[in-house]
Design a protein around this motif. Sequence first.
Motif, PDB file in Angstrom:
ATOM      1  N   ASN A 115      -2.293  -8.748  -7.137  1.00 40.44           N
ATOM      2  CA  ASN A 115      -1.800  -7.382  -6.934  1.00 40.44           C
ATOM      3  C   ASN A 115      -0.272  -7.338  -6.979  1.00 40.44           C
ATOM      4  OD1 ASN A 115      -4.124  -5.884  -6.762  1.00 40.44           O
ATOM      5  ND2 ASN A 115      -4.088  -5.635  -4.552  1.00 40.44           N
ATOM      6  N   LEU A 116       0.364  -8.258  -6.272  1.00 44.12           N
ATOM      7  CA  LEU A 116       1.827  -8.262  -6.222  1.00 44.12           C
ATOM      8  C   LEU A 116       2.432  -8.655  -7.562  1.00 44.12           C
ATOM      9  CD1 LEU A 116       2.408  -9.876  -2.705  1.00 44.12           C
ATOM     10  CD2 LEU A 116       2.676  -7.474  -3.349  1.00 44.12           C
ATOM     11  N   ALA A 139      -9.211  -7.647  -8.653  1.00 44.10           N
ATOM     12  CA  ALA A 139      -8.434  -8.764  -8.106  1.00 44.10           C
ATOM     13  C   ALA A 139      -9.144  -9.349  -6.891  1.00 44.10           C
ATOM     14  CB  ALA A 139      -7.029  -8.301  -7.734  1.00 44.10           C
ATOM     15  N   LEU A 140      -9.656  -8.470  -6.033  1.00 45.69           N
ATOM     16  CA  LEU A 140     -10.389  -8.924  -4.846  1.00 45.69           C
ATOM     17  C   LEU A 140     -11.675  -9.643  -5.239  1.00 45.69           C
ATOM     18  CD1 LEU A 140     -10.943  -9.000  -1.799  1.00 45.69           C
ATOM     19  CD2 LEU A 140     -11.917  -6.699  -1.999  1.00 45.69           C
ATOM     20  N   PHE A 141     -12.444  -9.026  -6.136  1.00 45.76           N
ATOM     21  CA  PHE A 141     -13.706  -9.644  -6.551  1.00 45.76           C
ATOM     22  C   PHE A 141     -13.454 -10.974  -7.252  1.00 45.76           C
ATOM     23  CE2 PHE A 141     -15.151  -5.001  -7.057  1.00 45.76           C
ATOM     24  CZ  PHE A 141     -15.416  -4.909  -5.703  1.00 45.76           C
ATOM     25  N   GLY A 142     -12.428 -11.014  -8.095  1.00 43.50           N
ATOM     26  CA  GLY A 142     -12.096 -12.252  -8.786  1.00 43.50           C
ATOM     27  C   GLY A 142     -11.739 -13.363  -7.814  1.00 43.50           C
ATOM     28  N   ASP A 161      -5.457  -4.739   1.983  1.00 44.87           N
ATOM     29  CA  ASP A 161      -5.664  -3.292   2.035  1.00 44.87           C
ATOM     30  C   ASP A 161      -4.337  -2.550   1.860  1.00 44.87           C
ATOM     31  OD1 ASP A 161      -7.633  -1.349   2.207  1.00 44.87           O
ATOM     32  OD2 ASP A 161      -7.342  -1.028   4.346  1.00 44.87           O
ATOM     33  N   PHE A 162      -3.298  -3.078   2.481  1.00 47.90           N
ATOM     34  CA  PHE A 162      -1.953  -2.503   2.354  1.00 47.90           C
ATOM     35  C   PHE A 162      -1.482  -2.555   0.896  1.00 47.90           C
ATOM     36  CE2 PHE A 162       2.638  -3.237   2.204  1.00 47.90           C
ATOM     37  CZ  PHE A 162       3.112  -2.120   2.879  1.00 47.90           C
ATOM     38  N   THR A 163      -1.641  -3.713   0.242  1.00 44.78           N
ATOM     39  CA  THR A 163      -1.228  -3.806  -1.170  1.00 44.78           C
ATOM     40  C   THR A 163      -2.086  -2.906  -2.051  1.00 44.78           C
ATOM     41  OG1 THR A 163      -2.678  -5.694  -1.734  1.00 44.78           O
ATOM     42  CG2 THR A 163      -0.492  -6.203  -0.848  1.00 44.78           C
ATOM     43  N   GLY A 210      -6.057 -14.771  -3.285  1.00 47.22           N
ATOM     44  CA  GLY A 210      -6.055 -14.587  -4.730  1.00 47.22           C
ATOM     45  C   GLY A 210      -5.873 -13.132  -5.118  1.00 47.22           C
ATOM     46  N   GLY A 211      -6.554 -12.234  -4.419  1.00 49.15           N
ATOM     47  CA  GLY A 211      -6.436 -10.805  -4.705  1.00 49.15           C
ATOM     48  C   GLY A 211      -5.049 -10.260  -4.421  1.00 49.15           C
TER      49      GLY A 211
END
Length: 413
Positions: free
Chosen positions: A109-110, A124-127, A19-21, A104-105
């Motif tokens: 993201n980073l 990214a999260l869903f993947g 959530d932070f990223t 993974g998400g």
Amino acid sequence: MSVEMLILVLLVMTALGFDFTNGFHDTGNAMATSIATGALKPKVAVGLSAVLNLVGAFLSVEVAATITKDVLKIQQTSGSSTGELIPGLDPTKALLIIFAGLVGGILWNLFTWLFGLPSSSSHALFGGLIGAGLAALGTSGVNWSGITAKILIPALLAPVIACIVAACGTWLVYKITDVLESHQKDDGFRYGQIATASLVSLAHGTGDAQKTMGVIALALIATGHLNAESVSHGLPFWVVFTCAGAIALGTYLGGWRIIRTLGKGLVEISPPQGMAAEASSAAIILTSSAAGMPLSTTHVATGSILDTGVGRKGAEVRWSVAGRMAVAWVTTLPAAAIVGAVCFGLAHLFGNLGGAIVIFTLLVILSGYMYWRAQQNKIDHSNVNADWDAERGLIPADETPAAPKAQRERAEA
């Protein structure tokens, strides 16, 4: 404390990390154009965005409800066993799937943040979740119909709709204000940008903070701490509060690398263009959130910004930058899925708590490395609006990309 509870605690911490990223990765969606045109000072912009993300997170749970049922299949949805975990799945395994998906998400993201690429945190999260689900359960563990209807189709349509709306809006704005002097238009629209950028921030909090809420809710459902049927009526206050705080903190710290790409890299944007882009983005994001569609705010905002250049006569659009962003869009979901699958494989190999600790440690090490790399060519509020250099791209024109800051200072002395 049981092994299951320890993994759940680690998972919640990792979810808040995602959530932070998400917050600093997507700050540019709302504030890049306002910063680029000077409507808001950089620090003021991210502060305002953080507050509105915090408020927006409390406004709805529709997207969170979608996450609990339309990505992974972890519960029976019909018959006498409704509410029970699907065959072959126990609470610990379900937690490891979600945990691996989050890792993974975050890593994707980073990685994209390091290169200043505004990819989709949502995808990214869903993947990550899809990859981990496939690795653990095969194709039966993924809700393909839900993913198609709520994720893939909106992902294809959102940037196209945003492009059309923003291009038409920009053309109309310039047509209506054609009789005004340039400075009059710019001054007036800068005030308008503050309002529209604020609305995008509110919309972002309403949509994106809920995605992490949905993931935490999914973990609580898997461990029997939450009833799936109750999610659509509300979530525990601590889930909403912590997710709202995490995304707001990430937003305040500012994803300056991505803000720079969106504000200076795509189009040299003017205040009328900025207001048209933000108004288009806000309308589309708020509509999708109300419908429970976890739309990518990045796709919407980037599509809007890109086509304000198309809608303004004589504007320069840097298609090479747009091309790199398109590649990041296309690869986000499968790349995060691969990382999620690998992480679940590692977690399964080391087993239960040991596996969770291994992938959490891997996450910390790789995150630290990417942060260190970013500091070698730092982008922050002081140079985010520096002129864009076609050769150096993300790095401001007055910087030397090959040398760290301390080394450059010694050379100048």
